[in-house]
Design a protein around this motif. Structure first.
Motif, PDB file in Angstrom:
ATOM      1  N   THR A  26      -9.566   1.452  -3.505  1.00 57.33           N
ATOM      2  CA  THR A  26      -9.099   0.767  -2.290  1.00 57.33           C
ATOM      3  C   THR A  26      -7.596   0.934  -2.104  1.00 57.33           C
ATOM      4  N   LEU A  27      -6.838   0.834  -3.200  1.00 56.06           N
ATOM      5  CA  LEU A  27      -5.384   1.002  -3.119  1.00 56.06           C
ATOM      6  C   LEU A  27      -5.021   2.412  -2.682  1.00 56.06           C
ATOM      7  N   LEU A  28      -5.650   3.398  -3.273  1.00 60.05           N
ATOM      8  CA  LEU A  28      -5.340   4.785  -2.916  1.00 60.05           C
ATOM      9  C   LEU A  28      -5.741   5.095  -1.480  1.00 60.05           C
ATOM     10  N   GLN A  29      -6.876   4.547  -1.048  1.00 56.34           N
ATOM     11  CA  GLN A  29      -7.295   4.764   0.328  1.00 56.34           C
ATOM     12  C   GLN A  29      -6.328   4.123   1.308  1.00 56.34           C
ATOM     13  N   ALA A  30      -5.832   2.938   0.972  1.00 50.66           N
ATOM     14  CA  ALA A  30      -4.873   2.266   1.847  1.00 50.66           C
ATOM     15  C   ALA A  30      -3.580   3.067   1.958  1.00 50.66           C
ATOM     16  N   ARG A  31      -3.091   3.586   0.841  1.00 45.99           N
ATOM     17  CA  ARG A  31      -1.866   4.387   0.884  1.00 45.99           C
ATOM     18  C   ARG A  31      -2.087   5.696   1.629  1.00 45.99           C
ATOM     19  N   THR A  32      -3.282   6.285   1.461  1.00 45.71           N
ATOM     20  CA  THR A  32      -3.595   7.512   2.189  1.00 45.71           C
ATOM     21  C   THR A  32      -3.669   7.249   3.691  1.00 45.71           C
ATOM     22  N   ARG A  33      -4.285   6.160   4.083  1.00 46.13           N
ATOM     23  CA  ARG A  33      -4.349   5.806   5.500  1.00 46.13           C
ATOM     24  C   ARG A  33      -2.962   5.550   6.062  1.00 46.13           C
ATOM     25  N   HIS A  34      -2.100   4.965   5.263  1.00 53.93           N
ATOM     26  CA  HIS A  34      -0.731   4.725   5.732  1.00 53.93           C
ATOM     27  C   HIS A  34      -0.004   6.038   5.994  1.00 53.93           C
ATOM     28  N   LEU A  35      -0.143   6.978   5.082  1.00 56.32           N
ATOM     29  CA  LEU A  35       0.497   8.277   5.281  1.00 56.32           C
ATOM     30  C   LEU A  35      -0.095   8.998   6.493  1.00 56.32           C
ATOM     31  N   ALA A  57      -1.428   7.583   9.131  1.00 52.16           N
ATOM     32  CA  ALA A  57      -0.944   6.914  10.338  1.00 52.16           C
ATOM     33  C   ALA A  57       0.496   7.314  10.649  1.00 52.16           C
ATOM     34  N   LEU A  58       1.319   7.441   9.608  1.00 51.78           N
ATOM     35  CA  LEU A  58       2.692   7.914   9.820  1.00 51.78           C
ATOM     36  C   LEU A  58       2.708   9.319  10.403  1.00 51.78           C
ATOM     37  N   GLN A  59       1.881  10.179   9.852  1.00 51.07           N
ATOM     38  CA  GLN A  59       1.825  11.553  10.353  1.00 51.07           C
ATOM     39  C   GLN A  59       1.358  11.581  11.807  1.00 51.07           C
ATOM     40  N   ASP A  60       0.333  10.789  12.127  1.00 50.94           N
ATOM     41  CA  ASP A  60      -0.164  10.732  13.501  1.00 50.94           C
ATOM     42  C   ASP A  60       0.910  10.197  14.449  1.00 50.94           C
ATOM     43  N   ALA A  61       1.667   9.194  13.980  1.00 53.88           N
ATOM     44  CA  ALA A  61       2.700   8.613  14.834  1.00 53.88           C
ATOM     45  C   ALA A  61       3.810   9.615  15.133  1.00 53.88           C
ATOM     46  N   TRP A  62       4.258  10.333  14.096  1.00 49.11           N
ATOM     47  CA  TRP A  62       5.316  11.324  14.320  1.00 49.11           C
ATOM     48  C   TRP A  62       4.825  12.481  15.170  1.00 49.11           C
ATOM     49  N   ARG A  63       3.592  12.907  14.978  1.00 47.46           N
ATOM     50  CA  ARG A  63       3.043  13.981  15.812  1.00 47.46           C
ATOM     51  C   ARG A  63       2.925  13.525  17.271  1.00 47.46           C
ATOM     52  N   ALA A  76       1.587   4.508  20.349  1.00 44.89           N
ATOM     53  CA  ALA A  76       1.669   3.071  20.071  1.00 44.89           C
ATOM     54  C   ALA A  76       0.607   2.646  19.064  1.00 44.89           C
ATOM     55  N   GLN A  77      -0.610   3.205  19.208  1.00 47.44           N
ATOM     56  CA  GLN A  77      -1.685   2.838  18.281  1.00 47.44           C
ATOM     57  C   GLN A  77      -1.364   3.293  16.864  1.00 47.44           C
ATOM     58  N   ALA A  78      -0.914   4.546  16.710  1.00 49.52           N
ATOM     59  CA  ALA A  78      -0.594   5.058  15.375  1.00 49.52           C
ATOM     60  C   ALA A  78       0.597   4.321  14.774  1.00 49.52           C
ATOM     61  N   ARG A  79       1.581   4.013  15.577  1.00 51.12           N
ATOM     62  CA  ARG A  79       2.775   3.304  15.086  1.00 51.12           C
ATOM     63  C   ARG A  79       2.417   1.891  14.625  1.00 51.12           C
ATOM     64  N   ASP A  80       1.594   1.191  15.409  1.00 49.31           N
ATOM     65  CA  ASP A  80       1.183  -0.166  15.017  1.00 49.31           C
ATOM     66  C   ASP A  80       0.307  -0.125  13.760  1.00 49.31           C
ATOM     67  N   GLU A  81      -0.564   0.874  13.671  1.00 49.60           N
ATOM     68  CA  GLU A  81      -1.415   0.989  12.480  1.00 49.60           C
ATOM     69  C   GLU A  81      -0.573   1.254  11.236  1.00 49.60           C
ATOM     70  N   ALA A  82       0.421   2.130  11.349  1.00 46.12           N
ATOM     71  CA  ALA A  82       1.281   2.410  10.205  1.00 46.12           C
ATOM     72  C   ALA A  82       2.042   1.163   9.773  1.00 46.12           C
ATOM     73  N   ALA A  83       2.534   0.395  10.748  1.00 41.35           N
ATOM     74  CA  ALA A  83       3.274  -0.827  10.415  1.00 41.35           C
ATOM     75  C   ALA A  83       2.363  -1.853   9.734  1.00 41.35           C
ATOM     76  N   LEU A  84       1.134  -2.013  10.250  1.00 36.87           N
ATOM     77  CA  LEU A  84       0.200  -2.969   9.655  1.00 36.87           C
ATOM     78  C   LEU A  84      -0.171  -2.570   8.232  1.00 36.87           C
ATOM     79  N   LEU A  85      -0.428  -1.290   8.019  1.00 36.93           N
ATOM     80  CA  LEU A  85      -0.793  -0.825   6.680  1.00 36.93           C
ATOM     81  C   LEU A  85       0.364  -1.008   5.704  1.00 36.93           C
ATOM     82  N   ALA A  86       1.575  -0.719   6.144  1.00 36.80           N
ATOM     83  CA  ALA A  86       2.732  -0.824   5.249  1.00 36.80           C
ATOM     84  C   ALA A  86       3.069  -2.272   4.911  1.00 36.80           C
ATOM     85  N   GLN A  87       2.896  -3.153   5.885  1.00 40.70           N
ATOM     86  CA  GLN A  87       3.338  -4.541   5.695  1.00 40.70           C
ATOM     87  C   GLN A  87       2.269  -5.433   5.081  1.00 40.70           C
TER      88      GLN A  87
END
Length: 314
Positions: free
Chosen positions: A281-290, A292-298, A237-248
């Motif tokens: 900052t932009l690259l770090q945000a996109r990296t964190r999003h990826l 978070a997605l990886q953590d959520a799927w794992r 739930a934490q990884a999924r919410d983080e990925a959604a927040l970063l993407a949106q």
């Protein structure tokens, strides 16, 4: 006699249940490994794409700096900094390509089939779908079902040992010659041992102790599975919410800041260091999003393995 045949059948069926449960556990573990490896390769592919985008951003910023230096509106020091950024981006891109190759090889080893040369399906920017309502039911966990099968096996052994206390009736059929009558006579005999000294008590007690131990192991497995499922669900739930927040929110805002800063630099409103900071900052945000997605799927794959789900991936 004493139900020995039924007890042996029950014991064999319980043994089959244990073997079937072990095979199911291996299958679910392999499925979870394949899911995790697939999304590792998919995220590695997106990281390689991100590295390419970073190189393109660096080249774009370097071009803007070169034009301003040529126009006498920027310091040559900024031009030197701008030339370093694309070089670093190319190094990062090469590292991302290597990581992608390794991830694809690991996935190929798990599925036993070479992947096609084409890229994997493009990663969805949305987080994984929500879990089913019964995803944290500890009774469905493979470890609990395996312990339950082991308990059934030990209980069947108790039944078999109890049945062994009853002696079997032996029927003897034959013939013998009677010399006095000078002819053969049919002989029928029945034998039933009296269990005066051997009631198989030791084996019954040992089987009961093993059954009690299996019950304790089942209780422990149920408690451990419940704890692990609860922790995995929270992590998911934490990884999924983080990925959604970063993407949106975070990634779009970081992209907007970078575009505004770069445009402001062209008009002399910002320093080049501000551009570099916005790009970072932009690259770090996109990296964190990826990530978070990886953590959520794992976490989802681990949760499905712990919960014992066999359904296809949504």
């Amino acid at each position: 006699m004493g139900g020995k045949r039924q007890a042996r059948v029950a014991l064999a069926q319980a043994g089959l249940g244990v073997a079937t449960g072990a095979a199911q556990l291996r299958r679910q573990a392999l499925r979870a490994d394949v899911i995790a490896a697939y999304f590792d390769a998919l995220i590695a592919q997106e990281r390689a794409s991100l590295a390419g985008d970073a190189a393109a951003l660096a080249e774009r910023s370097a071009d803007v700096v070169a034009r301003r230096v040529a126009a006498g509106k920027a310091s040559p020091v900024d031009a030197a900094r701008a030339r370093l950024v694309p070089a670093d981006a190319r190094i990062d891109s090469a590292r991302a390509d290597t990581a992608l190759t390794i991830a694809r090889q690991r996935l190929e080893a798990l599925i036993g089939t070479p992947l096609a040369a084409r890229p994997l399906a493009s990663a969805d920017t949305a987080p994984p779908p929500a879990l089913p309502a019964n995803a944290d039911n500890a009774d469905n966990a493979p470890a609990v079902r395996r312990a339950s099968s082991e308990l059934a096996l030990q209980q069947a052994r108790v039944g078999a040992e109890r049945a062994a206390r009853v002696p079997d009736l032996t029927l003897t059929l034959g013939s013998q010659r009677d010399d006095q009558l000078a002819r053969r006579q049919a002989v029928v005999g029945l034998a039933l041992p009296l269990p005066l000294f051997d009631r198989n008590a030791g084996n019954v007690v040992a089987a009961r102790e093993r059954a009690a131990q299996a019950q304790a192991q089942l209780d422990a497995a149920r408690l451990e599975a419940g704890t692990a499922l609860s922790a995995a669900r929270l992590q998911y739930a934490q990884a999924r919410d983080e990925a959604a927040l970063l993407a949106q929110t975070v990634v779009p805002d970081a992209r907007s800041v970078y575009e505004s800063t770069l445009k402001g630099f062209e008009y002399g409103k910002f320093a080049f260091l501000d551009v570099l900071d916005a790009q970072r900052t932009l690259l770090q945000a996109r990296t964190r999003h990826l990530q978070a997605l990886q953590d959520a799927w794992r976490a989802r794959a681990e949760l499905e393995q712990l919960a014992g789900h066999d359904q296809e991936q949504p």
